[in-house]
Design a protein around this motif. Structure first.
Motif, PDB file in Angstrom:
ATOM      1  N   ALA A  16      41.865  49.959  40.905  1.00 39.39           N
ATOM      2  CA  ALA A  16      40.442  49.639  41.027  1.00 39.39           C
ATOM      3  C   ALA A  16      39.901  49.945  42.422  1.00 39.39           C
ATOM      4  N   ASN A  17      40.515  49.438  43.437  1.00 34.82           N
ATOM      5  CA  ASN A  17      40.005  49.587  44.796  1.00 34.82           C
ATOM      6  C   ASN A  17      41.162  49.493  45.765  1.00 34.82           C
ATOM      7  N   SER A  18      41.133  50.319  46.820  1.00 31.86           N
ATOM      8  CA  SER A  18      42.150  50.134  47.834  1.00 31.86           C
ATOM      9  C   SER A  18      41.738  48.937  48.688  1.00 31.86           C
ATOM     10  N   GLN A  21      38.987  49.765  51.092  1.00 26.49           N
ATOM     11  CA  GLN A  21      37.637  49.805  50.505  1.00 26.49           C
ATOM     12  C   GLN A  21      37.101  48.390  50.345  1.00 26.49           C
ATOM     13  N   LEU A  22      37.947  47.516  49.809  1.00 25.55           N
ATOM     14  CA  LEU A  22      37.508  46.128  49.595  1.00 25.55           C
ATOM     15  C   LEU A  22      37.132  45.467  50.925  1.00 25.55           C
ATOM     16  N   ALA A  60      35.194  40.842  48.021  1.00 19.01           N
ATOM     17  CA  ALA A  60      34.970  40.623  46.583  1.00 19.01           C
ATOM     18  C   ALA A  60      36.070  39.822  45.882  1.00 19.01           C
ATOM     19  N   PRO A  61      37.372  40.093  46.141  1.00 19.64           N
ATOM     20  CA  PRO A  61      38.374  39.337  45.374  1.00 19.64           C
ATOM     21  C   PRO A  61      38.291  37.828  45.637  1.00 19.64           C
ATOM     22  N   TYR A  62      37.855  37.443  46.829  1.00 26.52           N
ATOM     23  CA  TYR A  62      37.705  36.013  47.148  1.00 26.52           C
ATOM     24  C   TYR A  62      36.422  35.475  46.520  1.00 26.52           C
ATOM     25  N   LEU A  63      35.374  36.264  46.620  1.00 25.95           N
ATOM     26  CA  LEU A  63      34.075  35.873  46.058  1.00 25.95           C
ATOM     27  C   LEU A  63      34.213  35.520  44.573  1.00 25.95           C
ATOM     28  N   GLN A  64      35.038  36.290  43.874  1.00 26.83           N
ATOM     29  CA  GLN A  64      35.186  36.091  42.426  1.00 26.83           C
ATOM     30  C   GLN A  64      35.842  34.755  42.074  1.00 26.83           C
ATOM     31  N   ARG A  65      36.453  34.123  43.055  1.00 24.36           N
ATOM     32  CA  ARG A  65      37.110  32.831  42.766  1.00 24.36           C
ATOM     33  C   ARG A  65      36.184  31.646  43.059  1.00 24.36           C
ATOM     34  N   GLN A 207      45.435  43.085  47.223  1.00 21.39           N
ATOM     35  CA  GLN A 207      45.780  44.518  47.202  1.00 21.39           C
ATOM     36  C   GLN A 207      46.368  44.965  48.536  1.00 21.39           C
ATOM     37  N   ARG A 208      46.248  44.121  49.584  1.00 21.77           N
ATOM     38  CA  ARG A 208      46.800  44.488  50.897  1.00 21.77           C
ATOM     39  C   ARG A 208      48.322  44.645  50.863  1.00 21.77           C
ATOM     40  N   ILE A 209      48.969  43.978  49.939  1.00 22.71           N
ATOM     41  CA  ILE A 209      50.432  44.107  49.886  1.00 22.71           C
ATOM     42  C   ILE A 209      50.751  45.400  49.118  1.00 22.71           C
TER      43      ILE A 209
END
Ligand code: SF4
Length: 349
Positions: A16-18, A21-22, A60-65, A207-209
């Motif tokens: 989806a996104n690197s 990018q995120l 975004a990944p944090y926002l979604q929670r 995705q950082r890992i």
């Protein structure tokens, strides 16, 4: 012996996104945050006030929670700037841990025997409103090649240093190529035994890992410990658990340190859920820090007495290995200071 390959593990939302990018697409505008989460429009005024001193940043990944429309959401409270940040509260200062007194070279903090902390970067993937380094002079601590060499020389000249701690900002905001170089130069120092990485990135952008990072850590001669920073159970989703599994498959020990924060995790139920969820994700609760009195964040503070009571009750609910050590950092001390916690009362007959 560490396993060498992690390519067979599914990577969280890989295509989806690197992570870069995120990171670059994180929300940095208070009005956009308010609108994205459907918060009352009047929230923007306070958010703009708090944002002036310490900008907003939410990927975004944090926002979604975060639960939309809920001003009391424990994740939202960690990232939404508020007008109280502009209050000048006596006793709350810009360098609560007196780090400027233990800064022998740019980017290097040497407070405790046997280990040194390196500020790899001032960049973070998220701006936590309670951060004790929210006023840290990152611009005076840039780690260019010359400064890095000074740091390496300092560590090489002191054989009592067994452990290097990568900190920041968030050290994992540094890309894999640079991390590889830095780790290689540390591996060449014979007396170094451990590398510890303090990071919130695997939590806020799992995705950082990347497989590259996992494989690099797996192949290091240094024992590697990752200390995550998670304050509430809702911060852990499947992607975070997958990232942790990748780290563990690479032989990395994964621990968590949390900060006790008013309105975020100041109840026994919240702390119990945090410990249980951490352990389900393969993370051991390590420290629960009392609040560092940093200017602009006094509204998060909790008195030591209340903190001790909370942990005492936590002890009565959980096995010892799920109860984090309650600690405070006091400038000038040789280590963190553990706060005494009353032993669990015996059950009534
Ligand atoms: S990620 Fe860590 S260093 Fe960055 S703002 Fe949050 S607490 Fe501070």
């Amino acid at each position: 012996m560490k396993p060498l390959k992690v390519a067979d593990l599914n990577h969280p939302s890989e295509s989806a996104n690197s992570w870069q990018q995120l990171l670059s697409q994180a929300i940095t505008d208070p009005a956009e945050l308010v609108s994205a989460l459907n918060l009352p429009p009047e929230t923007v005024n306070g958010a703009l006030q708090g944002h002036k001193d310490f900008s907003v940043r939410v990927p975004a990944p944090y926002l979604q929670r975060i639960r939309p429309g809920d001003l009391n959401d424990p994740l939202l409270r960690q990232v939404l700037p508020v007008s109280a940040e502009a209050d000048n509260v006596p006793g709350y200062i810009t360098d609560p841990l007196a780090e400027a007194d233990s800064n022998p070279h740019d980017g290097l903090i040497h407070k405790y025997k046997g280990r040194v902390l390196i500020i790899l970067t001032g960049a973070c993937a998220i701006n936590c409103r309670y951060c004790f380094r929210r006023h840290f002079p990152y611009e005076d601590n840039r780690l260019g090649p010359d400064q890095w060499q000074q740091v390496v020389d300092y560590i090489a000249a002191d054989s009592s240093i067994k452990e290097v701690i990568f900190s920041g900002g968030d050290p994992l905001a540094t890309n894999d190529k640079r991390l590889d170089k830095l780790i290689s130069s540390l591996e060449a120092i014979p007396h170094l035994q451990r590398l510890r990485i303090h990071s919130r990135l695997p939590v806020v952008i799992p995705q950082r890992i990347t497989p590259e990072l996992s494989n690099r850590l797996a192949s290091s001669r240094l024992q590697t410990v990752m200390v995550l920073h998670i304050n509430h159970a809702n911060e852990i989703d499947n992607d975070v658990a997958t990232a942790v599994a990748q780290l563990k498959q690479s032989g990395v020990t994964v621990l968590n340190q949390a900060v006790l924060l008013r309105g975020v995790n100041d109840s026994v139920d919240a702390l119990e859920a945090l410990s249980e969820t951490l352990f389900r994700a393969g993370i051991l609760p390590y420290y629960l820090f009392t609040f560092d009195p940093v200017a602009g964040a006094a509204h998060f503070d909790i008195a030591d007495r209340e903190a001790q009571q909370l942990v005492s009750e936590l002890q009565s609910r959980l096995p010892g290995y799920l109860v984090p050590k309650l600690a405070r950092e006091i400038p000038g001390r040789a280590s963190k200071t553990l706060l005494p916690v009353a032993s669990t009362p015996a059950p009534a007959e």
